[in-house]
Write an enzyme that holds these catalytic residues in place. Structure first.
Site, PDB file in Angstrom:
ATOM      1  N   GLY A  79      82.847  17.771 -95.550  1.00  0.00           N
ATOM      2  CA  GLY A  79      83.994  16.661 -94.938  1.00  0.00           C
ATOM      3  C   GLY A  79      84.264  17.752 -93.314  1.00  0.00           C
ATOM      4  O   GLY A  79      83.645  17.003 -92.852  1.00  0.00           O
ATOM      5  N   ASP A 101      76.981  16.988-106.689  1.00  0.00           N
ATOM      6  CA  ASP A 101      77.616  17.371-105.568  1.00  0.00           C
ATOM      7  C   ASP A 101      77.451  17.679-104.597  1.00  0.00           C
ATOM      8  O   ASP A 101      77.188  17.117-103.444  1.00  0.00           O
ATOM      9  CB  ASP A 101      79.551  16.968-105.712  1.00  0.00           C
ATOM     10  N   LYS A 134      74.505  17.695-101.065  1.00  0.00           N
ATOM     11  CA  LYS A 134      75.047  18.249 -99.976  1.00  0.00           C
ATOM     12  C   LYS A 134      73.567  19.567 -99.461  1.00  0.00           C
ATOM     13  O   LYS A 134      73.722  19.372 -98.556  1.00  0.00           O
ATOM     14  CB  LYS A 134      76.493  19.056 -99.566  1.00  0.00           C
TER      15      LYS A 134
HETATM   16  P1  NAP Z   1      87.994   6.516-103.332  1.00  0.00           P
HETATM   17  O1  NAP Z   1      88.796   7.328-103.379  1.00  0.00           O
HETATM   18  O2  NAP Z   1      87.167   6.096-104.882  1.00  0.00           O
HETATM   19  O3  NAP Z   1      87.477   5.120-102.174  1.00  0.00           O
HETATM   20  C1  NAP Z   1      86.478   4.102-102.677  1.00  0.00           C
HETATM   21  C2  NAP Z   1      87.004   2.516-102.448  1.00  0.00           C
HETATM   22  O4  NAP Z   1      86.366   2.087-102.063  1.00  0.00           O
HETATM   23  C3  NAP Z   1      87.878   2.282-102.783  1.00  0.00           C
HETATM   24  O5  NAP Z   1      88.488   1.795-101.691  1.00  0.00           O
HETATM   25  C4  NAP Z   1      87.488   1.270-104.141  1.00  0.00           C
HETATM   26  O6  NAP Z   1      89.008   0.274-103.888  1.00  0.00           O
HETATM   27  C5  NAP Z   1      86.442   0.941-102.538  1.00  0.00           C
HETATM   28  N1  NAP Z   1      85.453   0.456-103.356  1.00  0.00           N
HETATM   29  C6  NAP Z   1      84.736   1.115-104.598  1.00  0.00           C
HETATM   30  N2  NAP Z   1      82.990  -0.238-104.754  1.00  0.00           N
HETATM   31  C7  NAP Z   1      83.564  -1.581-104.330  1.00  0.00           C
HETATM   32  C8  NAP Z   1      83.017  -2.131-103.727  1.00  0.00           C
HETATM   33  N3  NAP Z   1      81.783  -2.858-105.114  1.00  0.00           N
HETATM   34  N4  NAP Z   1      83.168  -3.129-102.888  1.00  0.00           N
HETATM   35  C9  NAP Z   1      83.876  -3.639-102.300  1.00  0.00           C
HETATM   36  N5  NAP Z   1      84.613  -1.627-102.490  1.00  0.00           N
HETATM   37  C10 NAP Z   1      84.390  -1.127-102.958  1.00  0.00           C
HETATM   38  O7  NAP Z   1      86.572   6.927-102.742  1.00  0.00           O
HETATM   39  P2  NAP Z   1      86.543   8.373-101.836  1.00  0.00           P
HETATM   40  O8  NAP Z   1      87.118   9.690-101.706  1.00  0.00           O
HETATM   41  O9  NAP Z   1      87.129   8.384-100.032  1.00  0.00           O
HETATM   42  O10 NAP Z   1      85.678   8.635-101.566  1.00  0.00           O
HETATM   43  C11 NAP Z   1      84.810   7.669-100.347  1.00  0.00           C
HETATM   44  C12 NAP Z   1      83.350   8.094 -99.914  1.00  0.00           C
HETATM   45  O11 NAP Z   1      83.246   9.717 -99.387  1.00  0.00           O
HETATM   46  C13 NAP Z   1      82.279   8.990-101.290  1.00  0.00           C
HETATM   47  O12 NAP Z   1      81.213   8.664-100.778  1.00  0.00           O
HETATM   48  C14 NAP Z   1      82.583  10.170-101.099  1.00  0.00           C
HETATM   49  O13 NAP Z   1      81.556  10.659-102.277  1.00  0.00           O
HETATM   50  C15 NAP Z   1      82.802  10.771-100.042  1.00  0.00           C
HETATM   51  N6  NAP Z   1      83.734  11.767 -99.789  1.00  0.00           N
HETATM   52  C16 NAP Z   1      84.624  12.210-100.268  1.00  0.00           C
HETATM   53  C17 NAP Z   1      85.837  13.089-100.271  1.00  0.00           C
HETATM   54  C18 NAP Z   1      86.741  13.333-100.317  1.00  0.00           C
HETATM   55  O14 NAP Z   1      87.325  14.031-100.317  1.00  0.00           O
HETATM   56  N7  NAP Z   1      87.160  12.323-101.183  1.00  0.00           N
HETATM   57  C19 NAP Z   1      85.129  14.291 -99.008  1.00  0.00           C
HETATM   58  C20 NAP Z   1      83.757  13.586 -98.477  1.00  0.00           C
HETATM   59  C21 NAP Z   1      83.354  12.613 -98.604  1.00  0.00           C
HETATM   60  P3  NAP Z   1      88.538  -1.078-105.453  1.00  0.00           P
HETATM   61  O15 NAP Z   1      88.059   0.243-106.204  1.00  0.00           O
HETATM   62  O16 NAP Z   1      89.807  -1.484-104.239  1.00  0.00           O
HETATM   63  O17 NAP Z   1      87.326  -1.217-104.704  1.00  0.00           O
HETATM   64  N1  HSE Z   2      84.600  16.388-104.592  1.00  0.00           N
HETATM   65  C1  HSE Z   2      83.938  16.451-103.216  1.00  0.00           C
HETATM   66  C2  HSE Z   2      84.732  17.954-103.066  1.00  0.00           C
HETATM   67  C3  HSE Z   2      84.770  15.847-102.241  1.00  0.00           C
HETATM   68  O1  HSE Z   2      84.850  18.725-103.754  1.00  0.00           O
HETATM   69  O2  HSE Z   2      84.186  18.592-102.814  1.00  0.00           O
HETATM   70  C4  HSE Z   2      83.596  16.187-101.164  1.00  0.00           C
HETATM   71  O3  HSE Z   2      83.557  15.696-100.916  1.00  0.00           O
END
Ligand code: NAP
Ligand code: HSE
Length: 441
Positions: free
Chosen positions: A134, A201, A205
């Site tokens: 992150g 996950d 990484k």
């Molecule tokens: P999230 O909250 O589930 O957000 C995903 C977004 O993508 C939502 O806005 C969803 O909205 C949209 N989406 C999904 N399918 C779609 C489609 N087919 N077309 C258009 N929009 C679509 O996920 P997130 O936690 O933000 O994670 C996003 C990425 O960042 C992932 O790769 C995750 O592994 C990575 N990541 C997350 C974190 C964390 O702390 N959360 C940290 C590091 C990395 P709709 O459902 O309205 O389409």
């Molecule tokens: N699910 C992941 C975590 C989000 O718990 O670390 C960040 O990549």
């Protein structure tokens, strides 16, 4: 100079956080990047929810491909997650001449080679600081700050959800399900939390870190992965008694052949770490990565590994990097995997049987003479050296007890053979618990 134009695909936890941070800090960001960074279009399937995040001045698309190929977008920010359609969207963005910023570690761990090759071919950047740990700038540190070093190993707490669960279970005595629900509510957990719990996950990484540390292609399929679901409270307690904490670590380690095979270890599993190491005291959703380089020694990078704005911090840093470098000659940019593409090594990722590590064993045994002697004989026959032994005091009239053994480093295959023999003893009454131990000295 006109602002660089960004299209955000995905406006959930990270996407909305990125939009917010860009808006809030736009003056500082502009002064650093040399020009403004403007979000011109966003996309999520729930268009009303997208509009609620970005307000009136930004185009909201319902079709992500419209952003990947939009003529008025310079950088596509893929923050939707998952493999498809994310892979197709990233490839389409590159084919349309757009740089890509992504937080999608699953995509890069599985399809990084294809994506980086497409980016190279097109002379474009794919930036992915947010994909590992992150908000902790470990990609930048490993790829640039430590570039003088021959990296020997990388070991990290790189999944916030599991670290949060392990910390709360140990510290507050809460049960697994309660803590998992809290992690989900806080936005740490992946859409499918089994990805976190089962270590997948963290393995995504670790795979990326391994490639950057050792200059090998991304090879998620070669990673050995164990999660925390089978971990028992008794082992957390015994580990404490012996001076260790159990952490889910992602480990990438170079093996030079001095003790076993030549190659690279790439593994994720619950690991005993000495209680007095800084990393053993990293609690909650925090992440920490240790890197050992031959010149610098051991370094530690610590911070928030998940959540909206910590992750946005890394996404925006990539946007600034791309903005600064997009006019540079592609050959003068930092290579995606730190090593020049033509210089990637073919060093094999070792099978788990060839890995060298120390072990924690817990055996439920009949409490009778000769049991310990038989077990230590089996270990000796397999040339496995014992570091410490702990036996639980039996209660009055109890006929069985727990025997905890810590070993010195040994080859995993040897330990597997010894365990098969120990398990077959009639005095061993339950499946033996085997955990790995790392001193990280
Ligand atoms: P999230 O909250 O589930 O957000 C995903 C977004 O993508 C939502 O806005 C969803 O909205 C949209 N989406 C999904 N399918 C779609 C489609 N087919 N077309 C258009 N929009 C679509 O996920 P997130 O936690 O933000 O994670 C996003 C990425 O960042 C992932 O790769 C995750 O592994 C990575 N990541 C997350 C974190 C964390 O702390 N959360 C940290 C590091 C990395 P709709 O459902 O309205 O389409
Ligand atoms: N699910 C992941 C975590 C989000 O718990 O670390 C960040 O990549």
């Amino acid at each position: 100079m006109k602002p660089i134009r960004v299209g955000l695909i995905g406006l959930g936890t990270v996407g909305a956080g990125t939009f917010r941070v860009l808006q809030r800090n736009q003056d500082e960001i502009c002064r650093r990047a040399g020009r403004g960074i403007e979000v011109v279009a966003v996309c999520r399937r729930d268009a009303a929810a997208a509009r609620a995040v970005v307000g009136a001045g930004v185009r909201v698309e319902s079709d992500a491909m419209a952003i990947a190929t939009a003529p008025d977008v310079d950088i596509v920010c893929e923050l939707m997650g998952g493999i498809e359609p994310a892979r197709s969207l990233v490839l389409a963005a590159l084919a349309s001449g757009k740089h890509v910023v992504t937080a999608n570690k699953a995509l890069l761990a599985l399809h990084g080679s294809e994506i980086f090759a497409a980016a190279r071919e097109a002379g474009l950047m794919v930036a992915f600081e947010a994909a590992v740990a992150g908000g902790v700038p470990i990609i930048k540190a490993l790829r640039e700050g430590l570039t003088a070093n021959r990296i020997e190993w990388v070991a990290g707490i790189i999944n916030g959800t599991t670290n949060f669960i392990l910390s709360e279970m140990r510290g507050k005595g809460l049960d697994f399900a309660t803590v998992l629900a809290q992690a989900q509510a806080l936005g740490y957990a992946e859409a499918d939390p089994s990805t976190d719990i089962d270590g997948i996950d963290a393995a995504h990484k670790a795979t990326i870190l391994c490639s950057i540390a050792f200059g090998v292609p991304v090879q998620f399929e070669r990673a050995h992965v164990e999660g925390i679901a089978a971990l028992q409270a008794a082992d957390i307690r015994y580990a404490e008694q012996l001076g260790y904490r159990i952490k889910l670590l992602g480990i990438a380690k170079r093996r030079s052949g001095a003790n076993g095979a030549v190659g690279i270890e790439l593994r994720v599993h619950p690991t005993l770490v000495p209680k007095d190491r800084l990393i053993a005291n990293v609690e909650g959703a925090m992440n920490a990565v240790m890197v050992h380089g031959d010149a610098v020694g051991t370094t530690l990078y610590h911070g928030r590994g998940a959540g909206a704005e910590p992750t946005a911090s890394a996404v925006v840093a990539d946007l600034v990097d791309v903005t600064r470098l997009h006019t540079a000659d592609p050959d003068h940019r930092v290579p995606h995997l730190a090593f020049q593409p033509g210089s990637l090594a073919t060093t094999p990722i070792l099978a788990i049987d060839a890995v060298v590590t120390a072990f924690y064993l817990r055996l439920e045994v009949a409490d009778q003479p000769g049991v310990l002697a038989r077990i230590t004989t089996i270990l000796a026959e397999h040339e496995i050296s014992i570091d410490a032994v702990l036996q639980r005091e039996s209660a009055e009239g109890e006929k069985h007890t727990d025997l905890i053994i810590l070993t010195h480093d040994t080859v995993e295959g040897r330990m597997r053979a010894a365990l098969a023999q120990m398990q077959a003893l009639p005095t061993v009454l339950a499946p033996i618990v085997k955990l790995r131990k790392e001193e990280l000295g």
